[in-house]
Design a protein around this motif. Structure first.
Motif, short mmCIF file in Angstrom:
data_model
loop_
_atom_site.label_atom_id
_atom_site.label_comp_id
_atom_site.label_asym_id
_atom_site.label_seq_id
_atom_site.Cartn_x
_atom_site.Cartn_y
_atom_site.Cartn_z
N PRO A 292 0.84 -1.14 -0.09
CA PRO A 292 0.01 -0.14 0.11
C PRO A 292 0.82 1.39 0.01
CG PRO A 292 -0.07 -1.08 2.16
CD PRO A 292 0.67 -2.04 1.19
N GLU A 293 0.40 2.34 -0.80
CA GLU A 293 0.93 3.40 -0.66
C GLU A 293 1.33 4.09 0.73
OE1 GLU A 293 0.47 7.89 -2.71
OE2 GLU A 293 -0.93 6.48 -2.89
N ASP A 294 0.39 4.05 1.76
CA ASP A 294 0.45 4.70 2.88
C ASP A 294 1.85 3.92 3.60
OD1 ASP A 294 -1.55 6.23 2.32
OD2 ASP A 294 -2.88 5.07 3.67
N GLY A 295 2.18 2.69 3.54
CA GLY A 295 2.91 1.80 3.99
C GLY A 295 4.26 2.59 3.81
N VAL A 297 4.97 5.45 2.46
CA VAL A 297 5.05 6.86 2.97
C VAL A 297 5.56 6.90 4.46
CG1 VAL A 297 3.76 9.16 3.46
CG2 VAL A 297 3.31 7.93 1.43
N LEU A 298 4.99 5.99 5.27
CA LEU A 298 5.35 5.88 6.56
C LEU A 298 6.62 5.55 6.76
CD1 LEU A 298 2.18 4.35 8.20
CD2 LEU A 298 3.01 6.80 8.51
N SER A 300 9.12 6.21 4.77
CA SER A 300 10.10 7.23 4.16
C SER A 300 10.81 7.82 5.23
CB SER A 300 9.41 8.10 3.36
OG SER A 300 8.36 8.73 3.88
N LYS A 393 8.04 12.50 0.70
CA LYS A 393 6.60 12.14 0.50
C LYS A 393 6.07 12.15 -0.83
CE LYS A 393 2.19 12.90 2.93
NZ LYS A 393 1.27 13.17 1.65
N GLU A 397 5.18 9.09 -3.31
CA GLU A 397 3.62 8.88 -3.92
C GLU A 397 3.67 8.82 -5.32
OE1 GLU A 397 1.14 11.63 -0.64
OE2 GLU A 397 1.92 12.64 -2.29
N TRP A 400 5.28 5.55 -6.16
CA TRP A 400 4.35 4.40 -5.94
C TRP A 400 3.43 4.45 -7.41
CZ3 TRP A 400 -0.93 3.34 -5.86
CH2 TRP A 400 -1.18 2.36 -5.30
N THR A 401 2.81 5.49 -7.62
CA THR A 401 1.86 5.52 -8.92
C THR A 401 2.45 4.98 -10.09
OG1 THR A 401 0.78 7.50 -7.85
CG2 THR A 401 0.35 7.17 -10.25
N SER A 473 11.78 5.63 -0.09
CA SER A 473 11.31 5.05 1.17
C SER A 473 12.22 4.42 2.01
CB SER A 473 9.93 4.40 0.89
OG SER A 473 10.37 2.85 0.13
#
Length: 499
Positions: A292-295, A297-298, A300, A393, A397, A400-401, A473
């Motif tokens: 997941p993208e949020d993972g 970001v965290l 990073s 960040k 993102e 990841w995209t 990240s």
């Protein structure tokens, strides 16, 4: 200009290596990564920076200890001593007069008034003679002497309170070590990204070359069929010439792909500081999302750039504490011991201990301005860290995209590739039966080649996006595990990369 001048020679060297009887050795990506880490000047420099920062940290870790020093001096000195005698002369006269007066009184008491008068007269005469008696005595005595002296002394100073300067210096050294460690991580990540680009770039170039050669082989078959049909009067000469033109274009595409492949070999060889090699690890794409993208970001927060910015902020804070320490008193204990007391200047002690306080009342620099500058640098480093966090960040993102987009594109291209292969087979069969056209076969052949190249390029784009996502990240070490994950699909490759 220099690159343009050297490129023909480099290409010639690469061509000689490729045309040798022994093919270049094949390296897996993991082997190439190990070879690069051993050859990388960037990583060696970063490692040296970490070693230096560790040594600096260790150097200030003992600032609380006493500083003991040995001083050895060989002296030749002269001492002049002057003793004033005026007071001594006057004291002698006063004492003698007092003694005479006392003696005359004792004579009077013992022998009567007549004897006492005589004693008073004698005392008066002696008193009158005293100034003349003491007059030859000088008003002062002066003397000087010269001497050689050997002075070995041991001194010790123990800091008790330094206004926070010691802890600030140690904090600054620790922050610099964190910066150096982060810089080493940045260097390692940069090398890993460059290796992925060069290694899989060569794999892509090999795949393109193989595809272009297959297209040329297909055009050769089509040209043979067209020539045969022309000889039997089935195909007009103009159509056969169309095939000839398409075949020659395919040959030029092969020549261009060969040049691109040799350039890619030079790029990878430069990364590895070695000769030409073949890639044993193919391009790959993961079927399932990498996470997941949020993972990401965290995660990073572990990015080396953020860690470097954090270290710089801590160093700026320690610098502010050092400036603040200039306003505070310093308390220390000290001691000294003379090792040659038998041959020492009389006025110097054999040993001494004590406690001292030092405080700068007036400095040659404007300490208020220094404090303002320190606060400004601290604010600057805090802003730089905030900006680094935002930039990382955003980069995560975007990466990841791009990673997920190229993954889905690669998977969707499978049906197009299947259709392109079937279309070519159908068009060739129709042409041999006299029902198809040369243009249809040429288009189908080129379409298949372009589809293969596009799918390989998509896989390459995925690999680049993936390493960018992982390094940004702070998870570059996951690249190999994702490459070998069960859902990883190897992109089509050619086992024989010899041009």
């Amino acid at each position: 200009m220099l690159l343009a001048a050297c490129l023909p020679g480099l290409l010639s060297i690469a061509a000689q290596a490729q045309t040798a009887e022994t093919p270049p050795p094949a390296l897996s990506f993991e082997q190439a990564a190990t070879l690069q880490s051993q050859a990388s000047a960037r990583q060696r420099g970063a490692a040296a920076g970490v070693a230096a920062a560790k040594a600096d940290r260790d150097a200030v870790s003992t600032l609380h200890r006493p500083q003991v020093s040995l001083d050895v001096q060989e002296l030749r000195y002269q001492k002049t001593i002057t003793v004033p005698l005026n007071g001594v002369k006057q004291g002698v006269q006063n004492n003698v007069n007092s003694a005479l007066t006392q003696a005359a009184g004792q004579v009077r008491d013992q022998y009567g008034e007549a004897a006492g008068s005589v004693a008073d007269q004698v005392a008066a005469q002696v008193s009158s003679l005293l100034p003349g008696i003491v007059a030859p005595i000088p008003d002062s005595l002066s003397g000087s002497f010269r001497q050689n002296n050997f002075r070995p002394t041991v001194s010790a100073v123990l800091p008790i309170y330094m206004g926070g300067a010691i802890s600030a210096a140690q904090g600054a050294a620790a922050a610099k070590l964190r910066e150096a460690t982060a810089a080493e991580g940045i260097a390692t990540d940069a090398d890993r990204v460059s290796l992925v680009q060069a290694y899989f770039g060569q794999a892509l170039a090999a795949q393109v070359l193989a595809t272009r050669r297959d297209t040329l082989a297909g055009m050769d078959r089509h040209l043979r069929d067209a020539t045969l049909l022309e000889a039997h009067g089935v195909l007009p000469r103009a159509r056969r010439l169309e095939v000839q033109v398409a075949r020659d274009a395919a040959e030029r595409a092969v020549l261009r792909a060969e040049g691109d492949y040799r350039t890619a070999q030079l790029s990878l060889a430069s990364q590895l500081q070695s000769g030409a090699v073949r890639t044993a690890t193919p391009l790959f794409v993961n079927q399932a999302p990498v996470g997941p993208e949020d993972g990401f970001v965290l995660a990073s927060a572990a990015n080396p750039q953020i860690r470097a910015a954090s270290g710089a902020q801590d160093a700026a804070g320690s610098a502010t504490k050092l400036v603040r320490a200039q306003y505070l008193p310093k308390i220390y204990a000290f001691g000294t011991y003379n090792l040659a007391r038998h041959d020492e200047v009389p006025t110097l002690p054999d040993w001494a201990v004590g406690v001292g306080v030092h405080m700068t009342l007036l400095s040659g620099t404007d300490r208020a301005a220094e404090m303002r500058a320190a606060h400004a640098r601290e604010a600057q480093s805090a802003a730089a860290r905030d900006q680094a966090e935002r930039d990382v960040k955003l980069t995560v993102e975007r990466a990841w995209t791009l990673t997920d987009t190229t993954r889905r594109e690669y998977l969707s291209e499978a049906s197009s590739l299947t259709a392109a292969r079937e279309n070519l087979r159908t068009q060739e069969a129709a042409f041999r039966e006299g029902e198809g056209t040369t243009a249809s076969v040429i288009d189908a052949q080129n379409l298949l080649g372009d589809a293969l190249v596009q799918r390989a390029a998509t896989a390459y784009e995925y690999d680049l996006a993936l390493i960018a996502l992982l390094t940004t990240s702070g998870q570059a070490e996951r690249f190999e595990s994702l490459r070998t994950r069960a859902d990883a699909l190897d992109a089509p490759t050619d086992d024989d990369e010899t041009p």
